[in-house]
Scaffold this active site. Structure first.
Site, PDB file in Angstrom:
ATOM      1  N   CYS A 139       4.795   5.300 -11.876  1.00  0.00           N
ATOM      2  CA  CYS A 139       3.358   5.536 -12.086  1.00  0.00           C
ATOM      3  C   CYS A 139       3.150   6.556 -13.195  1.00  0.00           C
ATOM      4  CB  CYS A 139       2.721   6.019 -10.790  1.00  0.00           C
ATOM      5  SG  CYS A 139       3.534   7.492 -10.136  1.00  0.00           S
ATOM      6  N   GLU A 191      -2.816   7.105  -3.840  1.00  0.00           N
ATOM      7  CA  GLU A 191      -2.025   7.533  -5.005  1.00  0.00           C
ATOM      8  C   GLU A 191      -1.788   6.260  -5.818  1.00  0.00           C
ATOM      9  OE1 GLU A 191      -1.275  10.658  -5.583  1.00  0.00           O
ATOM     10  OE2 GLU A 191      -1.881  11.478  -3.656  1.00  0.00           O
TER      11      GLU A 191
HETATM   12  P1  NAD Z   1       0.767  -2.859  -4.516  1.00  0.00           P
HETATM   13  O1  NAD Z   1      -0.602  -2.308  -4.542  1.00  0.00           O
HETATM   14  O2  NAD Z   1       0.952  -4.270  -4.909  1.00  0.00           O
HETATM   15  O3  NAD Z   1       1.436  -2.698  -3.075  1.00  0.00           O
HETATM   16  C1  NAD Z   1       1.615  -1.461  -2.456  1.00  0.00           C
HETATM   17  C2  NAD Z   1       1.711  -1.646  -0.954  1.00  0.00           C
HETATM   18  O4  NAD Z   1       0.456  -2.104  -0.468  1.00  0.00           O
HETATM   19  C3  NAD Z   1       2.746  -2.673  -0.503  1.00  0.00           C
HETATM   20  O5  NAD Z   1       3.401  -2.185   0.632  1.00  0.00           O
HETATM   21  C4  NAD Z   1       1.892  -3.886  -0.170  1.00  0.00           C
HETATM   22  O6  NAD Z   1       2.475  -4.748   0.794  1.00  0.00           O
HETATM   23  C5  NAD Z   1       0.649  -3.230   0.388  1.00  0.00           C
HETATM   24  N1  NAD Z   1      -0.574  -4.054   0.347  1.00  0.00           N
HETATM   25  C6  NAD Z   1      -0.863  -5.094  -0.461  1.00  0.00           C
HETATM   26  N2  NAD Z   1      -2.102  -5.559  -0.204  1.00  0.00           N
HETATM   27  C7  NAD Z   1      -2.605  -4.808   0.794  1.00  0.00           C
HETATM   28  C8  NAD Z   1      -3.852  -4.767   1.485  1.00  0.00           C
HETATM   29  N3  NAD Z   1      -4.831  -5.624   1.214  1.00  0.00           N
HETATM   30  N4  NAD Z   1      -4.034  -3.837   2.445  1.00  0.00           N
HETATM   31  C9  NAD Z   1      -3.053  -2.944   2.721  1.00  0.00           C
HETATM   32  N5  NAD Z   1      -1.860  -2.925   2.108  1.00  0.00           N
HETATM   33  C10 NAD Z   1      -1.635  -3.839   1.141  1.00  0.00           C
HETATM   34  O7  NAD Z   1       1.625  -1.892  -5.457  1.00  0.00           O
HETATM   35  P2  NAD Z   1       3.154  -2.049  -5.868  1.00  0.00           P
HETATM   36  O8  NAD Z   1       3.263  -3.154  -6.863  1.00  0.00           O
HETATM   37  O9  NAD Z   1       4.004  -2.065  -4.671  1.00  0.00           O
HETATM   38  O10 NAD Z   1       3.421  -0.639  -6.590  1.00  0.00           O
HETATM   39  C11 NAD Z   1       3.210  -0.420  -7.954  1.00  0.00           C
HETATM   40  C12 NAD Z   1       1.937   0.386  -8.152  1.00  0.00           C
HETATM   41  O11 NAD Z   1       2.029   1.619  -7.434  1.00  0.00           O
HETATM   42  C13 NAD Z   1       1.746   0.778  -9.611  1.00  0.00           C
HETATM   43  O12 NAD Z   1       0.394   0.595  -9.952  1.00  0.00           O
HETATM   44  C14 NAD Z   1       2.112   2.250  -9.633  1.00  0.00           C
HETATM   45  O13 NAD Z   1       1.516   2.981 -10.676  1.00  0.00           O
HETATM   46  C15 NAD Z   1       1.640   2.697  -8.279  1.00  0.00           C
HETATM   47  N6  NAD Z   1       2.306   3.934  -7.865  1.00  0.00           N
HETATM   48  C16 NAD Z   1       1.581   5.085  -7.840  1.00  0.00           C
HETATM   49  C17 NAD Z   1       2.212   6.280  -7.507  1.00  0.00           C
HETATM   50  C18 NAD Z   1       1.454   7.581  -7.480  1.00  0.00           C
HETATM   51  O14 NAD Z   1       2.019   8.555  -7.005  1.00  0.00           O
HETATM   52  N7  NAD Z   1       0.232   7.658  -7.985  1.00  0.00           N
HETATM   53  C19 NAD Z   1       3.570   6.288  -7.178  1.00  0.00           C
HETATM   54  C20 NAD Z   1       4.275   5.073  -7.205  1.00  0.00           C
HETATM   55  C21 NAD Z   1       3.636   3.906  -7.548  1.00  0.00           C
END
Ligand code: NAD
Length: 510
Positions: A277, A243
């Site tokens: 998002c 997502e």
């Molecule tokens: P992010 O991708 O930086 O991090 C998300 C999670 O992934 C964190 O827990 C992080 O520690 C983990 N992570 C980071 N690198 C990783 C890797 N290599 N392998 C596995 N896990 C890893 O995102 P963020 O900054 O926390 O969140 C914001 C983003 O989330 C925005 O782009 C937003 O649009 C999106 N978002 C989408 C939805 C949806 O429903 N589509 C909902 C909420 C947020």
């Protein structure tokens, strides 16, 4: 070993929880290593069969206990969410706690029926019967973001548990205290040991979870991380749900209900400081109403109260949740202004307020060469572009690599539905913004780079199950008609039979 460290103790590998409104350090947590993650997955694996053996109704009883515990502790949970993210406590209550309580009731009540085995007959195989069963996957890894640090992971956990899985959660490194609160909440509801494990850490812990012995990864976060996870998971064909981000367009038609549309645009763009998002990230308004509409939006934005939510409970917009997000916002606004955009409201960082504050900002004279119109900003910025008509608005709305949510604003629902069918997005809402993510019954998913797979709704629950098809004979026969021996006589008879069936089939359609 995972767990909260006292503020005085430090370890090299730790994450620090920070209040983005005051920059006060709230807590430190050691980063779970790959070993810690493997052990958590092993504990979940050991607990899962007994959990899956409970009836759906008994699993629902546990979920309703968490719901009760959440209701009792709602003030405490909202304060933790607000302290770590900067969002107003009221917003934490409405968009996280209340929504996820509703999701708990929904899946506690509906899962039994949705997961029930389905039996059916097979058209030409008259002597056969089939049954499709939805079985749990085993252990699901949930990796979550910081923007809805409570409702997103808890929603996934509830669906996964109702389907009979055990879960290992990796909360965002920016919101470990909320992750800890989730763990305590489920413990307070008396969940069996191991059914929900929480591992704290950064991207390295998330990456270790993807490599661990889990059966599926349920990831919510950025497109960049989503692609990394998809690559790592593909190496061992581990299924994933992703997502991801959005660049969500809002289309304002000439007949849009004026006051509602103005207020909707402002809430849709600035709720949670624009860090959703599904935030309104691009607004297209048709020429005939543009001038009046923009003036009213600017007025409304100037009335928003920016501040520290803990200091004033009538704060509308708090700080950005982390420094990196603040830099992206500063960069997008500077880039837009350098390319000719005009700032009609806001436009400045507010260092005087202490934390990561940026003023709610309205930009006009924007175009697609600007980052603010092409990349996800995830901040309190509303770029507005005037378009000739609705056709141009739809073309612009679709000219993006994202496809999460869009909204169409019109007094004519029929026209709204027609426009919705032409927009490339997982969800199109008519005359509202964002909110269906909070509706447990509606599916949520992105197209294009906004993701893979579904959350919420029936399809969201099914993501946590594996299909099993069981097939049997109604009456025992000596052999089936497609078995050996193959003979010319049988081939001839079969062709005659096929001719009859073919004609019957055509008649059914006609
Ligand atoms: P992010 O991708 O930086 O991090 C998300 C999670 O992934 C964190 O827990 C992080 O520690 C983990 N992570 C980071 N690198 C990783 C890797 N290599 N392998 C596995 N896990 C890893 O995102 P963020 O900054 O926390 O969140 C914001 C983003 O989330 C925005 O782009 C937003 O649009 C999106 N978002 C989408 C939805 C949806 O429903 N589509 C909902 C909420 C947020």
């Amino acid at each position: 070993m995972t767990g909260k460290l006292p503020m005085t103790m430090t370890r090299a590998a730790e994450i620090v929880s920070l209040n983005p409104a005051t920059l006060e350090k709230l807590a430190r947590f050691p980063i779970a290593t790959a070993d810690d993650v493997s052990q958590a997955v092993a504990r979940a694996r050991a607990a899962q069969p007994a959990w899956a053996a409970l009836s759906c109704r008994n699993r629902a009883r546990y979920i309703l206990k968490v719901r009760r515990a959440l209701y009792d502790r709602k003030e405490e949970v909202c304060r933790i969410i607000s302290d770590e993210t900067g969002k107003p406590e009221f917003e934490a209550l409405t968009t996280e706690v209340f929504m996820v309580s509703d999701l708990m009731s929904h899946f506690a009540m509906k899962s039994e029926k949705l997961l029930r085995p389905r039996r059916f007959t097979l058209a030409v195989f008259r002597n056969k019967r089939s049954m499709v069963v939805r079985e749990p996957l085993g252990v699901v890894g949930v990796i979550s973001p910081w923007n809805f640090p409570f409702s997103i992971p808890v929603g996934e956990i509830v669906m996964a548990l109702m389907a009979g899985n055990a879960v290992v959660l990796k909360p965002s490194e920016h919101t470990p205290l909320v992750g800890d609160a989730i763990k305590r909440l489920f413990a307070a509801a008396g969940f069996p040991e191991g059914v929900l494990e929480v591992v704290q850490g950064d991207g390295s812990t998330g990456a270790a979870l993807v490599e661990a012995a889990v059966d599926k990864i349920f990831f919510t976060g950025s497109v960049r991380t989503g692609k990394k996870i998809a690559e790592a998971a593909a190496r061992r064909l581990l299924p994933v749900v992703l997502e991801l981000g959005g660049k969500d367009p809002m289309i304002v038609c000439a007949d849009a209900p004026f006051e509602r549309t103005v207020k909707g645009a402002v809430w849709g763009a600035f709720m949670n400081c624009g860090q959703v998002c599904a935030s309104v990230e691009r607004l297209y308004v048709v020429e005939p109403v543009a001038e009046r509409f923009i003036a009213a939006v600017v007025d409304e934005v100037k009335r928003l109260r920016l501040g520290r939510p803990a200091a004033d409970c009538s704060t509308d917009v708090g700080p950005l949740t982390n420094e990196q997000q603040l830099s992206t916002v500063v960069e997008h606004v500077a880039d837009a202004v350098a390319r000719g955009a005009r700032v009609l409201a806001g436009g400045r960082r507010r260092e005087d307020l202490g934390g990561y504050f940026f003023e709610p900002t309205v930009l006009v004279d924007v175009d697609e060469t600007m980052k603010v119109m092409s990349d996800e900003t995830f901040g309190p910025i509303l770029p507005i572009k005037v378009v000739k008509d609705e056709d141009e608005a739809v073309r612009e709305a679709n000219a993006t690599r994202y496809g999460l949510l869009a909204s169409v604003w019109t007094a004519d629902n029929e026209k709204g539905r027609r426009l919705a069918r032409r927009i490339e997005a997982g969800t199109v809402i008519i005359n509202d913004a964002i909110y269906t993510h909070g509706a447990a019954r509606t599916p949520w998913f992105g197209v294009k780079e906004s993701g893979l797979g579904v959350t919420h709704g029936d399809a969201g629950l099914f993501e946590f199950t594996r299909l099993k098809h069981v097939n049997w004979d109604l009456l025992p026969l000596k052999s089936d008609w497609w078995w050996f021996p193959y003979t010319p006589r049988w081939e001839q008879r079969f062709k005659t039979l096929m001719k009859v069936l073919y004609r019957l089939g055509l008649r059914k359609i006609a």
